[in-house]
Write a protein that holds these residues in place. Structure first.
Motif, PDB file in Angstrom:
ATOM      1  N   THR A 183       0.851  -1.186   0.000  1.00 20.44           N
ATOM      2  CA  THR A 183       0.000   0.000   0.000  1.00 20.44           C
ATOM      3  C   THR A 183       0.888   1.237   0.000  1.00 20.44           C
ATOM      4  O   THR A 183       2.052   1.188   0.431  1.00 20.44           O
ATOM      5  CB  THR A 183      -0.914   0.063   1.234  1.00 20.44           C
ATOM      6  OG1 THR A 183      -0.095   0.219   2.419  1.00 20.44           O
ATOM      7  CG2 THR A 183      -1.773  -1.191   1.364  1.00 20.44           C
ATOM      8  N   ARG A 195       0.402   3.713   1.861  1.00 23.88           N
ATOM      9  CA  ARG A 195       0.595   4.067   3.271  1.00 23.88           C
ATOM     10  C   ARG A 195       1.860   3.392   3.824  1.00 23.88           C
ATOM     11  O   ARG A 195       2.670   4.022   4.510  1.00 23.88           O
ATOM     12  CB  ARG A 195      -0.629   3.654   4.090  1.00 23.88           C
ATOM     13  CG  ARG A 195      -0.535   4.065   5.567  1.00 23.88           C
ATOM     14  CD  ARG A 195      -1.821   3.717   6.296  1.00 23.88           C
ATOM     15  NE  ARG A 195      -2.936   4.474   5.782  1.00 23.88           N
ATOM     16  CZ  ARG A 195      -3.227   5.725   6.155  1.00 23.88           C
ATOM     17  NH1 ARG A 195      -2.454   6.341   7.044  1.00 23.88           N
ATOM     18  NH2 ARG A 195      -4.266   6.349   5.644  1.00 23.88           N
ATOM     19  N   LYS A 196       2.025   2.097   3.507  1.00 21.96           N
ATOM     20  CA  LYS A 196       3.229   1.395   3.952  1.00 21.96           C
ATOM     21  C   LYS A 196       4.477   1.967   3.289  1.00 21.96           C
ATOM     22  O   LYS A 196       5.539   2.072   3.912  1.00 21.96           O
ATOM     23  CB  LYS A 196       3.108  -0.099   3.646  1.00 21.96           C
ATOM     24  CG  LYS A 196       2.099  -0.838   4.497  1.00 21.96           C
ATOM     25  CD  LYS A 196       2.086  -2.316   4.133  1.00 21.96           C
ATOM     26  CE  LYS A 196       1.089  -3.083   4.994  1.00 21.96           C
ATOM     27  NZ  LYS A 196       1.041  -4.528   4.632  1.00 21.96           N
ATOM     28  N   ASP A 212       5.012  11.464   4.403  1.00 23.32           N
ATOM     29  CA  ASP A 212       3.568  11.329   4.303  1.00 23.32           C
ATOM     30  C   ASP A 212       3.241  10.611   2.994  1.00 23.32           C
ATOM     31  O   ASP A 212       3.838  10.921   1.960  1.00 23.32           O
ATOM     32  CB  ASP A 212       2.918  12.721   4.298  1.00 23.32           C
ATOM     33  CG  ASP A 212       1.402  12.634   4.403  1.00 23.32           C
ATOM     34  OD1 ASP A 212       0.775  12.325   3.367  1.00 23.32           O
ATOM     35  OD2 ASP A 212       0.871  12.874   5.494  1.00 23.32           O
ATOM     36  N   PRO A 213       2.320   9.630   3.005  1.00 24.23           N
ATOM     37  CA  PRO A 213       1.995   8.897   1.774  1.00 24.23           C
ATOM     38  C   PRO A 213       1.617   9.805   0.611  1.00 24.23           C
ATOM     39  O   PRO A 213       1.890   9.482  -0.546  1.00 24.23           O
ATOM     40  CB  PRO A 213       0.818   8.014   2.196  1.00 24.23           C
ATOM     41  CG  PRO A 213       0.993   7.830   3.665  1.00 24.23           C
ATOM     42  CD  PRO A 213       1.575   9.119   4.167  1.00 24.23           C
ATOM     43  N   SER A 214       1.016  10.943   0.891  1.00 26.26           N
ATOM     44  CA  SER A 214       0.604  11.840  -0.187  1.00 26.26           C
ATOM     45  C   SER A 214       1.794  12.355  -0.980  1.00 26.26           C
ATOM     46  O   SER A 214       1.647  12.767  -2.147  1.00 26.26           O
ATOM     47  CB  SER A 214      -0.195  13.014   0.385  1.00 26.26           C
ATOM     48  OG  SER A 214       0.622  13.804   1.247  1.00 26.26           O
TER      49      SER A 214
END
Length: 231
Positions: A42, A44-45, A53-55
């Motif tokens: 993912t 997120r991971k 930050d994943p973004s």
């Protein structure tokens, strides 16, 4: 909003001091998928592994699909890194195909998706250019060269996907499958299974990969066809 090309983006450190880049993101994604599998991956991971930050990943890739295709293309590039033309079109085709196969086996978790996708990116384009070019060099016409390349590469990638799937099995599962060729098949009665009984000593061969025998059969057929065109 117009998307800013990656190469023009200003690199800024994340909150943890990491400077993100396309290469770093792709390398980290590869490590995560190698370790955990594609199904568990993912963004997120990935963000956590990058210390970002994943973004932030979406400043470099529109979505996960684009990232995974970039990763697949990276592996094609790595597989081609040591490839060199020898002047023998059949030997070069064999090595080109085996480069793709070995890359998949080095990253069996990634092979679950990379072997069935078309990246449309530079490394794949160069690989296809090389393969089709070798078949044109052998004397095949344009359409035949494309058809033969398609047959070769799909055969090899099919074996790569199969063998990578085997590599993802637990060791106990692999061992059980290997034993079955001798224990379950080798002991079948001759009156019911005469052919298997006859070849029972050779059945353990079924536990190995068939990629090279399959490739050699195809190349032998292509060499025969090419020789026929020269007459």
């Amino acid at each position: 909003m117009k998307r800013v090309p990656v190469e023009r983006k200003r690199r800024r450190p994340t909150g943890s001091g990491v400077v993100l880049s396309v290469d770093l993101i792709v390398d980290t994604a590869r490590e995560l998928i190698d370790a955990q599998g594609a199904q568990a991956f993912t963004v997120r991971k990935l963000g956590a592994a990058l210390g970002a930050d994943p973004s932030a990943v979406y400043r470099y890739f529109r979505n996960t699909e684009e990232l995974l295709l970039a990763l697949a293309d990276r592996l094609i590039g790595e597989s081609m890194a040591d490839f060199a033309l020898s002047g023998d079109w059949a030997a070069d085709l064999r090595e080109l195909c085996l480069c793709a196969y070995r890359s998949a086996l080095r990253h069996p978790q990634i092979a679950a998706f990379s072997t069935i996708r078309v990246t449309g990116r530079p490394h794949e384009q160069r690989a296809v250019e090389t393969g089709v070019g070798l078949l044109l060099q052998a004397g095949f016409d344009d359409a035949t060269a494309v058809r033969h390349y398609h047959t070769l590469i799909d055969t090899v990638l099919g074996h790569a996907a199969l063998d990578a799937g085997v590599a993802r099995l637990a060791p106990a599962q692999r061992a059980a499958d290997e034993r079955a060729w001798q224990a379950a098949y080798g002991a079948l009665p001759a009156d019911e299974y005469p052919s298997l009984h006859r070849v029972r000593e050779h059945l353990p061969l079924m536990a190995g990969s068939a990629v090279e025998p399959a490739l050699d059969l195809l190349l032998a057929a292509l060499k025969g066809e090419a020789a026929g065109r020269e007459r």
